[in-house]
Design an enzyme around this catalytic site. Structure first.
Site, short mmCIF file in Angstrom:
data_model
loop_
_atom_site.label_atom_id
_atom_site.label_comp_id
_atom_site.label_asym_id
_atom_site.label_seq_id
_atom_site.Cartn_x
_atom_site.Cartn_y
_atom_site.Cartn_z
N ARG B 23 0.85 -1.18 0.00
CA ARG B 23 0.00 0.00 0.00
C ARG B 23 0.89 1.24 0.00
O ARG B 23 2.06 1.16 0.34
CB ARG B 23 -0.93 0.00 1.22
CG ARG B 23 -0.20 -0.11 2.52
CD ARG B 23 -1.14 -0.32 3.69
NE ARG B 23 -0.40 -0.26 4.93
CZ ARG B 23 -0.14 0.85 5.59
NH1 ARG B 23 -0.60 2.01 5.15
NH2 ARG B 23 0.54 0.83 6.71
N THR B 24 0.32 2.34 -0.44
CA THR B 24 1.13 3.55 -0.59
C THR B 24 1.56 4.10 0.77
O THR B 24 0.72 4.33 1.64
CB THR B 24 0.31 4.62 -1.33
OG1 THR B 24 -0.09 4.11 -2.58
CG2 THR B 24 1.14 5.87 -1.53
N LEU B 25 2.85 4.27 0.92
CA LEU B 25 3.37 4.85 2.15
C LEU B 25 3.97 6.22 1.92
O LEU B 25 3.86 7.11 2.75
CB LEU B 25 4.42 3.92 2.77
CG LEU B 25 3.90 2.54 3.16
CD1 LEU B 25 5.07 1.59 3.43
CD2 LEU B 25 3.02 2.63 4.38
#
Lengths: 281, 246
Positions: B23-25
């Protein structure tokens, strides 16, 4: 229509290319009590006859609000109609939520038609036994559609479905060319008169019919009984003064000033009944 | 903090390795501010063409303003790959809208609402699209200008901006924007904002595009640069007053 060996399954074609189960489901619509729809450029009126099973019971609900800008009147298996109304409400509200914009009527009607079509092509389903008159407003104006159990849909200027709807249709056919530019009041009046046509002599009262309106600047709503009764009274007075020639169908025994009971029953489209006396008893 | 749910569940098996979190961090290649205003005939929007990789100015011809359907214009700052993903979503949305072939079409308000839903739902899954979006358009004479952030915050206004634009451009717009700006005045106003951003935003680049959308359609200008002035007297002999400096 008679029974034959190709009518058991919706997935069986007859040799002449017919799906009898689908046609039978359209018969169910014809058995239901009448529903009528008309539209002008800015308004759509839906009206229906409410038949109660007995004097003790309430009427079945046949007109449903789908959204502020869409309403539907049904004829046929009202249970099927209720389920489809719930589907329509769901679609309308989901669209509204995602796009913050009202669902265009034309798109809802196509979704409804596609849903009905599915039931004509599955061996474990049956077609919906209800016809729907969908009235609503969108960017391109006022619309009235008829959705059939077969999965077909058509747009109409005015239409009637259910039992004795032919009488209403005959009246509407005579008058529909004027509807586009009708005022809201005239449109409602025409709807009530068309509804009366299906009653075959029974007096039109607000207790046996329901009228709903949607228009530009006017969200869909069902008119209350008092308003409807006033409207009925108004035009019943007017038709007494008008000469019988222009609209013979609107005359039948309606010319009672005191709202007393009819003498003779009126036939649809029959010659005006002159000489019917109010009952003074 | 416990492990947060991501888009694919980790597989637990004694023979295979556990899938890492997907997931986008953080954002990687980013665009900076977008500024937009309503004017007489529609919307004007400006953005530079830089795609930064952290502090490195990696890409210098990134188009951050794109038309959407017949009635809308989308400008994005933040992660460029996420912007491209959003364009793919919108492509599909417009395609299905056109396939109805019924005279109805999604206007800027509808597209803005749709984007808000997408951004908010991604945020709820802890996997955001790392963008701040500006959606402007005209439909049936109605002008519309809105913004959506990566956490789904959305609003409409007469002038909007993303990122640094909020801090540097909007005060200018609050003072100098007025209803019914002409095209020339609108462009001058936007250029004034972009110039300030160029001076003060380290990730800004001196190559920008200005787009306009009116009832007739979308026009995106060819890239061009702004004139800057550095000849201030204080910049000559900058160390003259600094103690211990050379």
């Amino acid at each position: 229509m008679f029974r034959n060996q190709y009518d058991t399954d919706v997935t069986t074609w007859s040799p002449t290319g017919r799906l009898f189960q689908v046609e039978y489901s359209m018969e169910a619509v014809k058995q239901g009590s009448a529903a009528i729809g008309l539209r002008s450029k800015t308004h759509v009126v839906l009206a229906c006859v409410n038949k109660a099973n007995s004097e003790l019971s309430s009427h079945q609900k046949k007109i449903f609000k789908v959204d502020d800008h869409i309403g539907v009147a049904i004829a046929g298996l009202t249970a099927d109609g209720r389920v489809l109304s719930r589907y329509m409400r769901s679609e309308a509200i989901n669209h509204s939520f995602t796009y913050e914009s009202p669902l265009p009527v034309g798109r809802l009607v196509v979704q409804l038609a596609d849903k009905a079509q599915v039931c004509t092509q599955r061996s474990w389903k049956r077609p919906y036994g209800v016809g729907l008159l969908v009235g609503g407003l969108d960017e391109s104006g006022a619309h009235l559609y008829y959705n059939c159990p077969s999965g077909n849909y058509f747009e109409y200027q005015a239409f009637a479905i259910g039992s004795r709807s032919q009488a209403a249709k005959t009246y509407l056919e005579r008058r529909f060319e004027n509807f586009t530019n009708s005022s809201r009041e005239d449109l409602i009046k025409d709807a009530l008169i068309a509804t009366r046509e299906t009653l075959q002599g029974e007096k039109l009262k607000s207790s046996i019919c329901t009228v709903s309106v949607v228009g530009v600047g006017e969200p869909f709503h069902i008119l209350d009984q008092e308003t409807v009764q006033q409207l009925i009274d108004t035009f019943e007075l007017v038709t007494e003064e008008e000469p019988p020639a222009p609209e013979p169908a609107s005359e039948p025994a309606a010319a009672d000033q005191g709202g007393a009971e009819q003498g003779a029953g009126a036939e649809q489209g029959a010659a005006p009944d002159e000489g019917v006396a109010p009952m003074d008893i | 903090m416990e492990m947060l749910m991501d888009s694919s569940q980790a597989e637990h098996s004694f023979l295979s390795s556990v899938t890492a979190s997907e997931r986008t961090l953080n954002p990687y290649v980013t665009g900076t501010s977008v500024v937009a205003i309503k004017y007489k005939d529609g919307i004007l929007m400006a953005a530079d063409m830089g795609g930064s990789y952290g502090y490195t100015l990696r890409y210098k011809s990134v188009e951050r303003l794109k038309p959407v359907g017949k009635h809308s214009l989308l400008g994005a700052s933040g992660e460029i790959s996420d912007f491209q993903e959003i364009l793919r979503y919108l492509d599909e949305l417009i395609l299905y809208d056109n396939m109805w072939d019924d005279g109805n079409s999604l206007g800027p308000k509808e597209v803005h609402s749709y984007l808000t839903r997408v951004m908010y739902n991604r945020r709820n899954k802890f996997n955001p699209l790392w963008n701040s979006l500006i959606l402007g358009g005209v439909k049936n004479g109605q002008k519309y200008l809105g913004m959506v952030s990566m956490i789904g915050v959305n609003f409409e206004d007469n002038h909007v901006a993303t990122g640094f634009g909020n801090h540097l451009a909007r005060p200018i717009l609050r003072d100098e924007w007025h209803d019914n700006l002409s095209f020339e005045d609108g462009v001058k106003l936007l250029e004034k904002c972009m110039r300030v951003l160029l001076y003060r935003d380290t990730t800004a680049v001196n190559k920008l595009q200005i787009a306009k959308i009116t009832e007739e359609g979308v026009t995106i200008s060819q890239p061009y640069s702004l004139k800057t002035f550095w000849g201030y007297s204080a910049f000559q002999n900058p160390t003259v007053h600094a103690e211990g400096s050379w």
